[in-house]
Design an enzyme around this catalytic site. Sequence first.
Site, short mmCIF file in Angstrom:
data_model
loop_
_atom_site.label_atom_id
_atom_site.label_comp_id
_atom_site.label_asym_id
_atom_site.label_seq_id
_atom_site.Cartn_x
_atom_site.Cartn_y
_atom_site.Cartn_z
N GLY A 224 0.82 -1.20 0.00
CA GLY A 224 0.00 0.00 0.00
C GLY A 224 0.86 1.26 0.00
O GLY A 224 1.95 1.30 -0.58
N SER A 225 0.38 2.27 0.70
CA SER A 225 1.00 3.59 0.61
C SER A 225 2.39 3.69 1.20
O SER A 225 3.11 4.66 0.93
CB SER A 225 0.10 4.63 1.28
N THR A 226 2.82 2.72 2.00
CA THR A 226 4.20 2.76 2.50
C THR A 226 5.20 2.66 1.34
O THR A 226 6.34 3.08 1.47
CB THR A 226 4.47 1.63 3.51
N PHE A 227 4.75 2.13 0.21
CA PHE A 227 5.64 1.99 -0.96
C PHE A 227 5.86 3.33 -1.66
O PHE A 227 6.76 3.45 -2.50
CB PHE A 227 5.06 0.97 -1.94
N LYS A 228 5.07 4.34 -1.32
CA LYS A 228 5.23 5.65 -1.97
C LYS A 228 6.60 6.26 -1.70
O LYS A 228 7.10 7.06 -2.50
CB LYS A 228 4.11 6.59 -1.52
#
Length: 632
Positions: A224-228
């Site tokens: 999810g958004s931790t990969f941003k």
Amino acid sequence: MHLSGITWVMVIAAAVWAMLLARTFQIQVVDGEKYRQIASNRAQDRTIRVAPRGRILDRNGNVLAQSIQERNKDEANKWDTRRVYPQGVLASQLLGRVGRDGQGLFGLEYQFDEEFRGTDGWQIRVLSGNRVVQAGRKMEGADPIPGKDLVLTIDKNIQEIAENALKAGVEKYRAQSASAIIADPATGEILAMANYPSFDPNVPLTAKSQAKQNDCISKIYEPGSTFKAITAATAIETKSVNPKTVFSGEKGRWAFGSGSKDVIHDDGGRDHGDHDMTGAMAVSSNIIFAKIADSIGDEKFFSYIRKFGFRTKTSIELPGEEVMPLKELGEWSGRTGKTVGFGHEIMVNPMQMVMSYCAIANGGNLLQPTIVREWRSSDGEVLERNSPEKVRRVISEESAAQVRTMLRKVVETGTGQRVNSKYLSDIYFGGKTGTAEKYSSDLKGYDKSKQISSFIGLVPAENPSYVCMVFVDEPKGSTSGGATAGPIFRKIMEDIYFSPLISPAYYNLENIVPNEKCNLEFVGLSRIAAKKQADQSGCPISFVNGENEGSTVVATEYDFENGGRKLRLGSLRLQKMPDLKGLSLRDALEQIGELSGVVEYEGKGWVKRQIPEPNAPLKRNEKFKLVLSEKG
């Protein structure tokens, strides 16, 4: 010829005598060696002396696993070896356990079974006629060679803090499970690897199979958004996007093609507005990060995803690490690169995410994670010591610094605001929230009712000492990473910084927003006097070990949840300064933990100098100073 009776008797006696002589000759001469061996076997036996299995220790020498000998209930002269885990449930999935035959079944016990086993010895024992071992009479034998001791990078105190926080979090958010990894980004050392539910390896029959699983390396999920943060780092490093470029948020819905699937939404179709890269990171805009990934280009993005370590196992020294192969570039659709930009269509394990954030934290180097600090012989000699191992440089120090600034904004003004600590006023957190729906094979799609929530943080944000990841599996109610994993992360960091044994800085009441009414000295007071003083000042207090344990306050700690003080009762027995020279900081602080006063220390390693000197008389509110050094 007729023989008399006497003659017959003599003839028979002579024949019997001859037979006895012949038999004696056969036993003593012809078969002598055979019968000597039989007699020897009946008078002695050969027993195996099982080699002591090596111990498992934390980085400070605390025993996590060891073997003990117990007398056999049925055979008085026989001793059995039993593996025990003195810390109970602590780090149980990491340690694993051994089976009845003494062989490691899973975890570190399985991974290093050969190193722990050592070499068995043997002993010839002398037996009496009724085959009882004759004490004091020994024959030849070989001593067993003990197995090696393993010293982990794990810190028992940090591990305990993490496990307690996870347990409270699972109960509060009614989750299936939760896990946490805490790493030193400068070395790749893992300081804690915690999972809840857990089990007690001393009573393994009570453990459910899920409780034995180390999700920190075996859980496969969409980040999810931790990969941003990875997307941002790639865009900055490759100069594909100017971080100041403002992108349209498309009012929460971006149709990038003509197909029905060529649409990307922000969370719930929310309109986050227009932002540059830092703002998009703070509000966690899927649409803007899809555009950033598109600007990078699939080929370049794919290359950096590999550089960050997402195609292979981290190869940490543990069994059971799972990875999902990265989809080959030729298999990417027109949508893949964009959705990977915000952490979809890519599967990772938690350890991979932690190490990628360590690269951002340490200035751009991907490190080899390690759980092994050193190997020692049974008498304490260091046989092998691990050193930090750099895998590759992934991004520049400048690019890493820009991403760290963005992660600070997430906590300062964005989706991670609940992570901020009002008790650590001068410690700034940075990090990224993440929430991802779990894929359901039954639904053949994402199940909106089952999510994994996560938070990965850097502490302090600009010059990190810790990288900590918390992920919560299937929380109920509020399911976002900022509302679940984030507060667990905050609790872990607060407890680390408020522990004088492990805090990277010495934290006391000066580092907290104090309750002026509690600016009191309690150590040395009786229980009744302490309550009276607290009541007069309006300071909330509690006795952490009950009100009937001892009669004198021997130690205090700040109760930052209730704005008061926690008091521990006991007996102030120490009247003279103990000799602390040669002790670790932890052991030294334990020695003087019941004394009233303030402790200051400098350096690291072992105590080389102390004030007051050993055996010096002590007074109330004494000031202690410890000087530590790693040199002998």
